[in-house]
Scaffold this motif. Structure first.
Motif, PDB file in Angstrom:
ATOM      1  N   ARG A 137      -4.783  -6.064  -6.274  1.00  0.00           N
ATOM      2  CA  ARG A 137      -4.247  -7.403  -6.559  1.00  0.00           C
ATOM      3  C   ARG A 137      -2.771  -7.330  -6.943  1.00  0.00           C
ATOM      4  O   ARG A 137      -2.403  -6.783  -7.977  1.00  0.00           O
ATOM      5  N   ALA A 138      -1.931  -7.902  -6.103  1.00  0.00           N
ATOM      6  CA  ALA A 138      -0.478  -7.805  -6.309  1.00  0.00           C
ATOM      7  C   ALA A 138      -0.026  -8.518  -7.576  1.00  0.00           C
ATOM      8  O   ALA A 138       1.017  -8.158  -8.153  1.00  0.00           O
ATOM      9  N   GLU A 139      -0.782  -9.529  -8.021  1.00  0.00           N
ATOM     10  CA  GLU A 139      -0.345 -10.294  -9.189  1.00  0.00           C
ATOM     11  C   GLU A 139      -0.592  -9.572 -10.511  1.00  0.00           C
ATOM     12  O   GLU A 139      -0.099  -9.994 -11.570  1.00  0.00           O
ATOM     13  N   LEU A 140      -1.337  -8.470 -10.487  1.00  0.00           N
ATOM     14  CA  LEU A 140      -1.625  -7.722 -11.704  1.00  0.00           C
ATOM     15  C   LEU A 140      -0.614  -6.601 -11.913  1.00  0.00           C
ATOM     16  O   LEU A 140      -0.085  -6.041 -10.960  1.00  0.00           O
ATOM     17  N   ALA A 141      -0.356  -6.277 -13.174  1.00  0.00           N
ATOM     18  CA  ALA A 141       0.428  -5.091 -13.519  1.00  0.00           C
ATOM     19  C   ALA A 141      -0.552  -3.935 -13.691  1.00  0.00           C
ATOM     20  O   ALA A 141      -1.485  -4.020 -14.504  1.00  0.00           O
ATOM     21  N   LEU A 142      -0.350  -2.873 -12.923  1.00  0.00           N
ATOM     22  CA  LEU A 142      -1.346  -1.808 -12.832  1.00  0.00           C
ATOM     23  C   LEU A 142      -0.701  -0.434 -13.021  1.00  0.00           C
ATOM     24  O   LEU A 142       0.402  -0.186 -12.545  1.00  0.00           O
ATOM     25  N   ALA A 143      -1.427   0.465 -13.710  1.00  0.00           N
ATOM     26  CA  ALA A 143      -0.936   1.819 -13.935  1.00  0.00           C
ATOM     27  C   ALA A 143      -1.959   2.830 -13.447  1.00  0.00           C
ATOM     28  O   ALA A 143      -3.163   2.680 -13.673  1.00  0.00           O
ATOM     29  N   VAL A 144      -1.470   3.840 -12.770  1.00  0.00           N
ATOM     30  CA  VAL A 144      -2.290   4.991 -12.382  1.00  0.00           C
ATOM     31  C   VAL A 144      -1.479   6.244 -12.723  1.00  0.00           C
ATOM     32  O   VAL A 144      -0.313   6.159 -13.116  1.00  0.00           O
ATOM     33  N   CYS A 145      -2.102   7.396 -12.565  1.00  0.00           N
ATOM     34  CA  CYS A 145      -1.382   8.649 -12.743  1.00  0.00           C
ATOM     35  C   CYS A 145      -0.706   9.041 -11.431  1.00  0.00           C
ATOM     36  O   CYS A 145      -1.182   8.697 -10.347  1.00  0.00           O
ATOM     37  N   ALA A 146       0.370   9.782 -11.539  1.00  0.00           N
ATOM     38  CA  ALA A 146       1.054  10.293 -10.347  1.00  0.00           C
ATOM     39  C   ALA A 146       0.098  11.188  -9.566  1.00  0.00           C
ATOM     40  O   ALA A 146      -0.740  11.879 -10.140  1.00  0.00           O
ATOM     41  N   PRO A 147       0.192  11.197  -8.237  1.00  0.00           N
ATOM     42  CA  PRO A 147      -0.784  11.921  -7.414  1.00  0.00           C
ATOM     43  C   PRO A 147      -0.801  13.423  -7.626  1.00  0.00           C
ATOM     44  O   PRO A 147      -1.813  14.070  -7.343  1.00  0.00           O
ATOM     45  N   GLU A 148       0.284  14.001  -8.149  1.00  0.00           N
ATOM     46  CA  GLU A 148       0.308  15.450  -8.325  1.00  0.00           C
ATOM     47  C   GLU A 148      -0.442  15.914  -9.572  1.00  0.00           C
ATOM     48  O   GLU A 148      -0.687  17.110  -9.736  1.00  0.00           O
ATOM     49  N   VAL A 149      -0.800  14.993 -10.465  1.00  0.00           N
ATOM     50  CA  VAL A 149      -1.557  15.387 -11.656  1.00  0.00           C
ATOM     51  C   VAL A 149      -3.037  15.079 -11.428  1.00  0.00           C
ATOM     52  O   VAL A 149      -3.395  14.249 -10.590  1.00  0.00           O
ATOM     53  N   PRO A 150      -3.936  15.763 -12.142  1.00  0.00           N
ATOM     54  CA  PRO A 150      -5.371  15.621 -11.848  1.00  0.00           C
ATOM     55  C   PRO A 150      -5.907  14.197 -11.881  1.00  0.00           C
ATOM     56  O   PRO A 150      -6.697  13.815 -11.011  1.00  0.00           O
ATOM     57  N   CYS A 151      -5.484  13.387 -12.861  1.00  0.00           N
ATOM     58  CA  CYS A 151      -6.021  12.028 -12.908  1.00  0.00           C
ATOM     59  C   CYS A 151      -5.520  11.205 -11.722  1.00  0.00           C
ATOM     60  O   CYS A 151      -6.217  10.288 -11.256  1.00  0.00           O
ATOM     61  N   GLY A 152      -4.342  11.553 -11.194  1.00  0.00           N
ATOM     62  CA  GLY A 152      -3.847  10.880 -10.005  1.00  0.00           C
ATOM     63  C   GLY A 152      -4.585  11.311  -8.755  1.00  0.00           C
ATOM     64  O   GLY A 152      -4.887  10.489  -7.873  1.00  0.00           O
ATOM     65  N   ALA A 153      -4.896  12.601  -8.663  1.00  0.00           N
ATOM     66  CA  ALA A 153      -5.674  13.093  -7.525  1.00  0.00           C
ATOM     67  C   ALA A 153      -7.066  12.489  -7.532  1.00  0.00           C
ATOM     68  O   ALA A 153      -7.599  12.100  -6.484  1.00  0.00           O
ATOM     69  N   ALA A 154      -7.658  12.374  -8.713  1.00  0.00           N
ATOM     70  CA  ALA A 154      -8.977  11.743  -8.814  1.00  0.00           C
ATOM     71  C   ALA A 154      -8.905  10.267  -8.442  1.00  0.00           C
ATOM     72  O   ALA A 154      -9.824   9.725  -7.800  1.00  0.00           O
ATOM     73  N   ALA A 155      -7.819   9.603  -8.827  1.00  0.00           N
ATOM     74  CA  ALA A 155      -7.649   8.197  -8.476  1.00  0.00           C
ATOM     75  C   ALA A 155      -7.595   8.021  -6.961  1.00  0.00           C
ATOM     76  O   ALA A 155      -8.216   7.102  -6.404  1.00  0.00           O
ATOM     77  N   GLU A 156      -6.858   8.885  -6.290  1.00  0.00           N
ATOM     78  CA  GLU A 156      -6.795   8.795  -4.829  1.00  0.00           C
ATOM     79  C   GLU A 156      -8.181   8.955  -4.209  1.00  0.00           C
ATOM     80  O   GLU A 156      -8.523   8.268  -3.240  1.00  0.00           O
TER      81      GLU A 156
END
Length: 257
Positions: A137-156
């Motif tokens: 949703r473009a109208e929301l402000a959203l945070a994820v981890c960068a893809p190179e860190v584990p939580c970012g890889a898991a998010a992907e």
């Protein structure tokens, strides 16, 4: 009174071998480990490892445990660049492999815990987030981890499993930075670990989602081949793997290995 000290990654690097080695940080004495033990650990382990460090200090007079908590990728890089440390605990196998492939581990790493992602939202859930699809949703402000860190890889991995194309506003350097965005109300949702939601208490609300099971994270740890204090390193690893350590990890919301 002794206490575990949280040390920034760059500050740990600046300590040099003299700050972590030498006579005070030699291998365990006849009476048990002593000196300074330096543990590099994933940011999501901050609270539980601090607890375990204090327990080890309480059991061994003369031992001080200091930690560098950060994203696993940053820590692995620091280790390969020569940062003096005794133990490395990563939030996934990929970053542990950076260290082991460089020949810097003393033996094979051991997986000691597991974790899954969860959505963290500010109290009251002002963005009306209900699941992973809301990260598109473009109208929301959203945070994820960068893809190179584990939580970012898991998010992907979970976004791929859900068929969601995320539209994050920020990619953070570690999971605690993403959590802080939700705690401060700077974002409508952040994708973090379930254990981070538990640590935050009433500062956030947690929203589980089924796709999290497609990216269960295993946490490996190892002693380092160039550990300035190898005796204390082994003692810490033994504590983490012990029945007591596993009980502490379970109470913090981590899964068994």
């Amino acid at each position: 009174m002794r206490s575990s000290r949280l040390v920034a990654v760059l500050a740990v690097v600046a300590l040099g071998v003299a700050g972590c080695g030498g006579g005070d940080d030699a291998a365990a004495s006849a009476s048990g480990p002593s000196g300074t033990l330096t543990v590099f650990a994933a940011a999501s382990l901050t609270d539980v490892f601090t607890d375990l460090g204090r327990r080890l200090e309480d059991d061994h007079d003369g031992l001080t445990v200091q930690f560098a908590f950060a994203g696993s990728a940053a820590l692995a890089t620091q280790i390969t660049q020569g940062a003096p440390a005794d133990v490395f605990a990563s939030a996934n196998g990929a970053q542990m492999s950076v260290v082991t492939d460089a020949g810097l581990a003393d033996g094979d790493p051991t997986v000691f815990a597991g974790n899954v992602l969860q959505i963290a939202v500010p109290p009251g859930n002002p963005g009306g987030v209900t699941g992973l699809a809301d990260f598109a949703r473009a109208e929301l402000a959203l945070a994820v981890c960068a893809p190179e860190v584990p939580c970012g890889a898991a998010a992907e991995a979970v976004f791929a499993a859900a068929g969601v194309t995320p539209r994050p506003d920020t990619q953070e350097e570690d999971v605690r930075a993403a959590l802080t965005k939700a705690e401060l109300g700077e974002v409508d949702a952040a994708l973090v670990y379930a254990t981070d939601v538990a640590v935050a208490g009433d500062r956030v609300e947690g929203i589980p989602f089924p796709e999290a099971e497609d990216a269960v994270t295993g946490y490996p740890l190892c002693t380092l081949a160039a550990a300035p204090n190898p005796g204390a390193a082994r003692a810490f690893v033994d504590l983490v793997l012990s029945e007591e350590g596993q009980r502490v990890l379970g109470a913090a919301g981590f899964r068994g290995p």
